[in-house]
Design a protein around this motif. Sequence first.
Motif, short mmCIF file in Angstrom:
data_model
loop_
_atom_site.label_atom_id
_atom_site.label_comp_id
_atom_site.label_asym_id
_atom_site.label_seq_id
_atom_site.Cartn_x
_atom_site.Cartn_y
_atom_site.Cartn_z
N ARG A 109 -97.79 33.10 -110.86
CA ARG A 109 -98.89 33.38 -111.51
C ARG A 109 -99.60 32.03 -111.84
NH1 ARG A 109 -97.28 36.77 -116.56
NH2 ARG A 109 -99.70 36.79 -116.96
N LEU A 110 -98.94 30.96 -111.62
CA LEU A 110 -99.56 29.69 -112.14
C LEU A 110 -99.81 28.73 -110.88
CD1 LEU A 110 -97.31 28.99 -115.08
CD2 LEU A 110 -99.48 29.57 -115.11
N PHE A 111 -99.10 28.85 -109.91
CA PHE A 111 -99.02 28.09 -108.83
C PHE A 111 -98.67 28.82 -107.41
CE2 PHE A 111 -96.82 25.85 -112.12
CZ PHE A 111 -97.43 24.97 -112.27
N ASP A 112 -99.13 28.13 -106.51
CA ASP A 112 -98.69 28.77 -104.95
C ASP A 112 -97.00 28.56 -105.03
OD1 ASP A 112 -98.20 29.65 -102.57
OD2 ASP A 112 -99.17 27.87 -101.56
N ALA A 113 -96.39 29.47 -105.37
CA ALA A 113 -94.98 29.51 -104.99
C ALA A 113 -94.30 30.23 -104.00
CB ALA A 113 -94.28 30.41 -106.50
N THR A 114 -95.13 29.91 -102.89
CA THR A 114 -94.40 30.53 -101.58
C THR A 114 -93.20 29.69 -101.01
OG1 THR A 114 -96.91 30.81 -100.73
CG2 THR A 114 -95.12 30.82 -99.13
N ASN A 115 -93.19 28.42 -101.47
CA ASN A 115 -91.96 27.66 -101.05
C ASN A 115 -91.38 27.26 -102.55
OD1 ASN A 115 -92.47 27.99 -98.24
ND2 ASN A 115 -94.03 26.35 -98.51
N PHE A 116 -90.28 27.82 -102.88
CA PHE A 116 -89.85 27.69 -103.96
C PHE A 116 -88.22 27.63 -104.21
CE2 PHE A 116 -88.45 29.53 -108.13
CZ PHE A 116 -89.01 28.74 -109.03
N TYR A 117 -87.67 26.70 -105.03
CA TYR A 117 -86.30 26.93 -105.17
C TYR A 117 -85.84 26.57 -106.37
CZ TYR A 117 -85.27 21.97 -104.01
OH TYR A 117 -85.40 20.54 -104.03
#
Length: 526
Positions: free
Chosen positions: A208-216
């Motif tokens: 909801r805050l960032f583009d978290a497509t690539n996240f861990y």
Amino acid sequence: MSPRHAPRPNARVRRQMHDRMLEHESARDTTALRARLPDVRDAWRRLLVERCGFGTTLPDDLLIDFLETLAVFVANPDPAIPIRLAAEWREMVSLSVEGVAATASAIGLVGEALRDGLDGDATPEPAPAHHDISTLLSSFTTAFSGALMTSGEFQCSESYWYGVSCRLTQERERRITQLAILNDVSTALASTLSLDQLATIIHEQCGRLFDATNFYIATLDGDSDEMNIIYHHFGGQRVSGDGFDTVRIGLTRLVIELGEPVVFDDYVAACNERGIEVPPHIDRQKTWAWIGVPIVADDLTIGLLAMLTDQRIFTRDDATLLAAVARQAGAAIQNARLYQAQIIQANQLIVINRIARAFATIRDPRQLAAEAARRIQDAFGYGVVMIFQTNRSDDRLVLKTLAGIEGADNLVGFSLPLDERGIVGRAAATRQPVVVADVHIDDDFITSPWTAHIRSEIAVPLLREERLLGVLNVESPEVDAFSEQDVSLLTTIADQLAIALENAELLREEQKRRAEVSLILNASQA
């Protein structure tokens, strides 16, 4: 005779005394401000980020120049000083809507930044008010703002001010939205103690805050050079069972060492500069921005929250916001880990109780050893379980049974002296558990064709009131496979097994004595 009173100073003397006192206070306040310039600047920067979102519009050098000029003004309240600063400010900050909005926000927050930076948070009582700074700040900012806004370059049309107002309103609304999301994060994290569910919630809220497509999300594995990836999304999909569970610490080391967010505009270049292997799933032809923030609980860094994108670069504002999420995640993850540890411990106690009851029903020592090895391996998933027992006739340890190695039955009966030869012998001689993280670098390890694959070992003595009954030995094909929890678990099982072995021995001796007595009676009646 009435006492004599000292003569009261006349008005001129009182004025001189007052001027000297103000001069002393001014020098003291100026010195205090100069000594704490970095603290005040950091407080100012934090307020600009948290309250307004202007974390990068105004450079650090500009904020320091403002504070240094204020210190000069406190020592010498010359109106020309803030006017000269305004001229320098115009050269470094565009008088665009963004620049003016950031400047207006900075001027509005400088008083609070001075209080935070000069007084600090470490003392239980607030420091004495800095008289001259608080008195002259209003004059300084008024002169500075007036000189800045009356510049010939400055356009004060209604549309311009409307743009500035909209920009400030936009930042205010953005901040309110962020705070609402952070509140949602806090509420959502409090709703579960499942580590996987927590990670999913953190990812969804970050989306909801960032583009978290690539996240861990990763947790640290003690003092080792590895971290455990407990949650990984790449390319918009959950990654699992693809070799990412345990990875070596790369750029994460910087986050751990600094204890603060780290941002790189070019992830691949940052890895190459530090000799860090770039993961194979990363397209080296693209420019990836990377951000990592520490997950902290009880003042210890327990993990990392990181994102990767090829769509934009991460700003200081992003780092501050993501760090706020990580702070809330730290407490929730720690609570979940403690809860899971308690569940595991409770389940282990249940299994130990079942094993102890099973031990109590077996009267044959040989059958008992074989059943114990099988149950320990089945219950806790250990690779190899061996049980040695002492042979009183020659003071040697004899391997009575083993589980986990097929075709190695001929190892049963292998014996070694009761000294510190071998890891099992060391446990027997010292009467203490012995843990070896890597048997390949331990000279005491006794290898065989059936145990060549073994990499770590734990040996726990079987004791009854300091009397050695044997050794419980567990081995693993993995390096450093055993933790303090394994030591505690196997020590508890070893205590239960020692009791069962002693009871079985006593029962066998009693049965033997009864048989001998019966034989004597039968012989005497013949």
